[in-house]
Design a protein around this motif. Sequence first.
Motif, PDB file in Angstrom:
ATOM      1  N   PRO A 174       0.782  -1.245   0.000  1.00  0.00           N
ATOM      2  CA  PRO A 174       0.000   0.000   0.000  1.00  0.00           C
ATOM      3  C   PRO A 174       0.809   1.288   0.000  1.00  0.00           C
ATOM      4  CG  PRO A 174      -0.087  -1.055   2.162  1.00  0.00           C
ATOM      5  CD  PRO A 174       0.668  -1.988   1.262  1.00  0.00           C
ATOM      6  N   TYR A 175       2.133   1.221   0.182  1.00  0.00           N
ATOM      7  CA  TYR A 175       2.951   2.447   0.161  1.00  0.00           C
ATOM      8  C   TYR A 175       4.420   2.083   0.033  1.00  0.00           C
ATOM      9  CZ  TYR A 175       3.090   1.033   5.060  1.00  0.00           C
ATOM     10  OH  TYR A 175       3.201   0.281   6.204  1.00  0.00           O
ATOM     11  N   GLY A 176       5.227   3.093  -0.342  1.00  0.00           N
ATOM     12  CA  GLY A 176       6.679   2.977  -0.353  1.00  0.00           C
ATOM     13  C   GLY A 176       7.265   4.154   0.397  1.00  0.00           C
ATOM     14  N   ALA A 177       8.550   4.075   0.716  1.00  0.00           N
ATOM     15  CA  ALA A 177       9.194   5.150   1.471  1.00  0.00           C
ATOM     16  C   ALA A 177      10.602   5.395   0.941  1.00  0.00           C
ATOM     17  CB  ALA A 177       9.249   4.803   2.959  1.00  0.00           C
ATOM     18  N   ARG A 178      10.985   6.675   0.856  1.00  0.00           N
ATOM     19  CA  ARG A 178      12.324   7.092   0.457  1.00  0.00           C
ATOM     20  C   ARG A 178      12.816   8.156   1.451  1.00  0.00           C
ATOM     21  NH1 ARG A 178      10.800   3.430  -2.068  1.00  0.00           N
ATOM     22  NH2 ARG A 178      10.707   3.151  -4.339  1.00  0.00           N
ATOM     23  N   GLU A 179      14.092   8.494   1.340  1.00  0.00           N
ATOM     24  CA  GLU A 179      14.650   9.535   2.200  1.00  0.00           C
ATOM     25  C   GLU A 179      15.418  10.536   1.344  1.00  0.00           C
ATOM     26  OE1 GLU A 179      18.102   9.755   5.552  1.00  0.00           O
ATOM     27  OE2 GLU A 179      16.538   8.245   5.886  1.00  0.00           O
ATOM     28  N   THR A 180      15.170  11.816   1.569  1.00  0.00           N
ATOM     29  CA  THR A 180      15.875  12.844   0.807  1.00  0.00           C
ATOM     30  C   THR A 180      17.301  12.978   1.327  1.00  0.00           C
ATOM     31  OG1 THR A 180      15.040  14.575   2.288  1.00  0.00           O
ATOM     32  CG2 THR A 180      13.775  14.141   0.300  1.00  0.00           C
ATOM     33  N   THR A 181      18.255  13.116   0.409  1.00  0.00           N
ATOM     34  CA  THR A 181      19.654  13.325   0.795  1.00  0.00           C
ATOM     35  C   THR A 181      20.059  14.790   0.649  1.00  0.00           C
ATOM     36  OG1 THR A 181      20.325  12.712  -1.444  1.00  0.00           O
ATOM     37  CG2 THR A 181      20.324  10.971   0.226  1.00  0.00           C
ATOM     38  N   GLU A 182      19.168  15.571   0.049  1.00  0.00           N
ATOM     39  CA  GLU A 182      19.352  17.020  -0.055  1.00  0.00           C
ATOM     40  C   GLU A 182      17.976  17.660  -0.132  1.00  0.00           C
ATOM     41  OE1 GLU A 182      20.021  16.964  -4.914  1.00  0.00           O
ATOM     42  OE2 GLU A 182      21.734  17.178  -3.564  1.00  0.00           O
ATOM     43  N   ALA A 183      17.929  18.978   0.013  1.00  0.00           N
ATOM     44  CA  ALA A 183      16.640  19.669  -0.017  1.00  0.00           C
ATOM     45  C   ALA A 183      15.947  19.428  -1.361  1.00  0.00           C
ATOM     46  CB  ALA A 183      16.830  21.160   0.221  1.00  0.00           C
ATOM     47  N   LEU A 184      14.623  19.323  -1.311  1.00  0.00           N
ATOM     48  CA  LEU A 184      13.832  18.986  -2.489  1.00  0.00           C
ATOM     49  C   LEU A 184      12.650  19.947  -2.593  1.00  0.00           C
ATOM     50  CD1 LEU A 184      13.212  16.757  -4.723  1.00  0.00           C
ATOM     51  CD2 LEU A 184      11.764  15.692  -2.982  1.00  0.00           C
ATOM     52  N   VAL A 185      12.454  20.539  -3.756  1.00  0.00           N
ATOM     53  CA  VAL A 185      11.301  21.418  -3.988  1.00  0.00           C
ATOM     54  C   VAL A 185      10.155  20.568  -4.521  1.00  0.00           C
ATOM     55  CG1 VAL A 185      10.395  23.377  -5.296  1.00  0.00           C
ATOM     56  CG2 VAL A 185      12.733  23.437  -4.410  1.00  0.00           C
ATOM     57  N   LEU A 186       9.021  20.689  -3.847  1.00  0.00           N
ATOM     58  CA  LEU A 186       7.849  19.882  -4.189  1.00  0.00           C
ATOM     59  C   LEU A 186       6.660  20.827  -4.317  1.00  0.00           C
ATOM     60  CD1 LEU A 186       7.261  16.816  -4.498  1.00  0.00           C
ATOM     61  CD2 LEU A 186       6.512  16.828  -2.140  1.00  0.00           C
ATOM     62  N   GLY A 187       6.396  21.300  -5.536  1.00  0.00           N
ATOM     63  CA  GLY A 187       5.332  22.279  -5.717  1.00  0.00           C
ATOM     64  C   GLY A 187       5.654  23.556  -4.964  1.00  0.00           C
ATOM     65  N   ASP A 188       4.778  23.927  -4.040  1.00  0.00           N
ATOM     66  CA  ASP A 188       4.977  25.146  -3.244  1.00  0.00           C
ATOM     67  C   ASP A 188       5.807  24.908  -1.992  1.00  0.00           C
ATOM     68  OD1 ASP A 188       3.398  26.616  -5.008  1.00  0.00           O
ATOM     69  OD2 ASP A 188       1.548  26.120  -3.940  1.00  0.00           O
ATOM     70  N   TYR A 189       6.273  23.687  -1.792  1.00  0.00           N
ATOM     71  CA  TYR A 189       6.941  23.343  -0.548  1.00  0.00           C
ATOM     72  C   TYR A 189       8.402  22.974  -0.774  1.00  0.00           C
ATOM     73  CZ  TYR A 189       1.993  22.656   0.471  1.00  0.00           C
ATOM     74  OH  TYR A 189       0.634  22.818   0.583  1.00  0.00           O
ATOM     75  N   GLU A 190       9.228  23.241   0.236  1.00  0.00           N
ATOM     76  CA  GLU A 190      10.604  22.771   0.220  1.00  0.00           C
ATOM     77  C   GLU A 190      10.760  21.706   1.288  1.00  0.00           C
ATOM     78  OE1 GLU A 190      15.085  24.393   1.120  1.00  0.00           O
ATOM     79  OE2 GLU A 190      13.849  25.544  -0.286  1.00  0.00           O
ATOM     80  N   ILE A 191      11.223  20.543   0.882  1.00  0.00           N
ATOM     81  CA  ILE A 191      11.394  19.402   1.780  1.00  0.00           C
ATOM     82  C   ILE A 191      12.863  19.345   2.184  1.00  0.00           C
ATOM     83  CG2 ILE A 191      11.031  16.929   2.082  1.00  0.00           C
ATOM     84  CD1 ILE A 191       8.503  18.451   1.289  1.00  0.00           C
ATOM     85  N   PRO A 192      13.196  19.431   3.459  1.00  0.00           N
ATOM     86  CA  PRO A 192      14.606  19.421   3.861  1.00  0.00           C
ATOM     87  C   PRO A 192      15.261  18.057   3.686  1.00  0.00           C
ATOM     88  CG  PRO A 192      13.180  19.452   5.794  1.00  0.00           C
ATOM     89  CD  PRO A 192      12.288  19.614   4.609  1.00  0.00           C
ATOM     90  N   ALA A 193      16.589  18.038   3.636  1.00  0.00           N
ATOM     91  CA  ALA A 193      17.338  16.786   3.581  1.00  0.00           C
ATOM     92  C   ALA A 193      17.053  15.973   4.835  1.00  0.00           C
ATOM     93  CB  ALA A 193      18.833  17.075   3.469  1.00  0.00           C
ATOM     94  N   GLY A 194      17.042  14.643   4.681  1.00  0.00           N
ATOM     95  CA  GLY A 194      16.776  13.769   5.821  1.00  0.00           C
ATOM     96  C   GLY A 194      15.309  13.498   6.065  1.00  0.00           C
ATOM     97  N   THR A 195      14.434  13.995   5.167  1.00  0.00           N
ATOM     98  CA  THR A 195      12.996  13.786   5.319  1.00  0.00           C
ATOM     99  C   THR A 195      12.599  12.424   4.748  1.00  0.00           C
ATOM    100  OG1 THR A 195      12.536  16.154   5.130  1.00  0.00           O
ATOM    101  CG2 THR A 195      10.704  14.663   4.708  1.00  0.00           C
ATOM    102  N   THR A 196      11.736  11.705   5.453  1.00  0.00           N
ATOM    103  CA  THR A 196      11.152  10.481   4.913  1.00  0.00           C
ATOM    104  C   THR A 196       9.968  10.863   4.031  1.00  0.00           C
ATOM    105  OG1 THR A 196      11.810   9.137   6.811  1.00  0.00           O
ATOM    106  CG2 THR A 196       9.996   8.316   5.470  1.00  0.00           C
ATOM    107  N   VAL A 197      10.047  10.501   2.761  1.00  0.00           N
ATOM    108  CA  VAL A 197       8.983  10.804   1.799  1.00  0.00           C
ATOM    109  C   VAL A 197       8.204   9.519   1.523  1.00  0.00           C
ATOM    110  CG1 VAL A 197       8.448  11.560  -0.547  1.00  0.00           C
ATOM    111  CG2 VAL A 197      10.293  12.677   0.741  1.00  0.00           C
ATOM    112  N   PHE A 198       6.907   9.560   1.759  1.00  0.00           N
ATOM    113  CA  PHE A 198       6.056   8.392   1.503  1.00  0.00           C
ATOM    114  C   PHE A 198       5.370   8.517   0.152  1.00  0.00           C
ATOM    115  CE2 PHE A 198       6.568   7.299   5.899  1.00  0.00           C
ATOM    116  CZ  PHE A 198       6.397   5.915   5.904  1.00  0.00           C
ATOM    117  N   HIS A 199       5.365   7.393  -0.566  1.00  0.00           N
ATOM    118  CA  HIS A 199       4.572   7.253  -1.779  1.00  0.00           C
ATOM    119  C   HIS A 199       3.360   6.408  -1.403  1.00  0.00           C
ATOM    120  CE1 HIS A 199       8.663   7.576  -4.036  1.00  0.00           C
ATOM    121  NE2 HIS A 199       8.172   8.757  -3.770  1.00  0.00           N
ATOM    122  N   PRO A 200       2.243   7.038  -1.096  1.00  0.00           N
ATOM    123  CA  PRO A 200       1.062   6.294  -0.632  1.00  0.00           C
ATOM    124  C   PRO A 200       0.270   5.738  -1.814  1.00  0.00           C
ATOM    125  CG  PRO A 200       0.587   8.635  -0.605  1.00  0.00           C
ATOM    126  CD  PRO A 200       1.981   8.490  -1.136  1.00  0.00           C
TER     127      PRO A 200
END
Length: 452
Positions: free
Chosen positions: A314-340
């Motif tokens: 039902p989902y996957g998970a990744r981790e950012t190794t550097e800051a990531l721009v996602l639409g209007d948001y900036e995701i910092p490095a070290g964030t767990t990103v879920f693909h639901p």
Amino acid sequence: MNIPGPEPRTDGGVGAVASAGGLHTYQLQLHAEYGPVVRFQLPGAETAVSVADPVLLEATAHLDKRPERLFEFLAPLFETGNLQVMPADEHTPWRRLLLSVLAGRPSHERHFARFTTPATALADRLAEQAGREPVELQKDLTALSLRMICAYALGGDATDPDKVIAAFEEVLTAYLGKLYQVPVPGPQEERVGRAEEALAYLREVVDRVVLAHRSGSRTDRSDLIGALIEGGERPARIRDTVMVTMLAAHHTTGVAVSWTLHLLGQHPEAAERVAEELDRVLGDRAAPRYADLRHLTYLDMVLRESMRLFPPGPYGARETTEALVLGDYEIPAGTTVFHPFWAVHMNPDYWPEPQRFVPERFTPEEAAKRPRLAYIPFGLGPRSCEGAGLAMTEALAVLAVLLKRFRFRPAPGHEVTPIERFVLWAADDIRMIVSPRVPGVAARLDRADGSC
């Protein structure tokens, strides 16, 4: 801009996940309330962000790091390091080697009888039960799934496949039960001892198969162990690769087939179309040949729609190794990103009336209208499932065998409730009434029993 999400809780998010019935349903609730990008708490992740919009997912598709803390429970299964979180520089060549086998037509075609033969044996057993008590589909089909992947991964060389399957179930119960806090009978020391003994036995079996390949100079690229030997992998890594292949596929096919039969039982008109297609393509044959699969276009659409509504993982998970721009948001490095996966598949912007079962969503014309990541049952990017093509081949083969011979109807009064158990499981199995079908008269039978 701050990412929307619920207020922090002192328990780190454990209570919210539990009260929702699992992480998969929690993510559905979060996205329904807060939109396509949600920040939330999760044990094992300092910061977690879930993304349910397929266009925004494109910005995360390159991520090649899994959060190590979320996969720690699997580490004891492996001797050369946890293959679920191996570094990108190791993972890329290893993945390329796996794809050369698991995604290749020669491998699927050569091993096809290892899928249809046990599926036919299950059909024979179901024929003995037909018309009597409801069958527990998930139980039977996940056992079949494990039997098939054992035969595939070990090349049919295990001398006692039933013992291999029992040992693997013992290991899975120990490690997945610990993760999901599933009660297991017996004292803890006894359970741990059984799991260690089973794991040692599995490693011994794989080592024997590897040795047989080496001594016989078998280097067939369509054979998993043969390809790993030819690729220069060391014995311990070959053993771990076979283990992770069995782990990843142990329930996937059985669960996908179970949910598909469940949905066809609720939609007899679609089941009739599948039966007619099978009669047309297979004729009098009870099982398909590999070449038949490309002609089973409606069955393929049915399977895909079932996996949209009930994705096995039902989902996957990744981790950012550097800051990531996602639409209007900036995701910092070290964030767990879920693909639901489930929430993506339920996104009404891309799937009108998402709760409805509509196989025609997967005609080439309809599929071309959607973003490429609107449908991700096997994940996305460099950590997506290497065995996706193999799983689809297995599932279509099993469905063809079963639906050529039987009709499946819901067991009266039985409620089917999805829950998370590493895969998208049914809480009290999927119980169905099985009855033989006579080719060419499916519609007449359905009208006679009032199910249309």
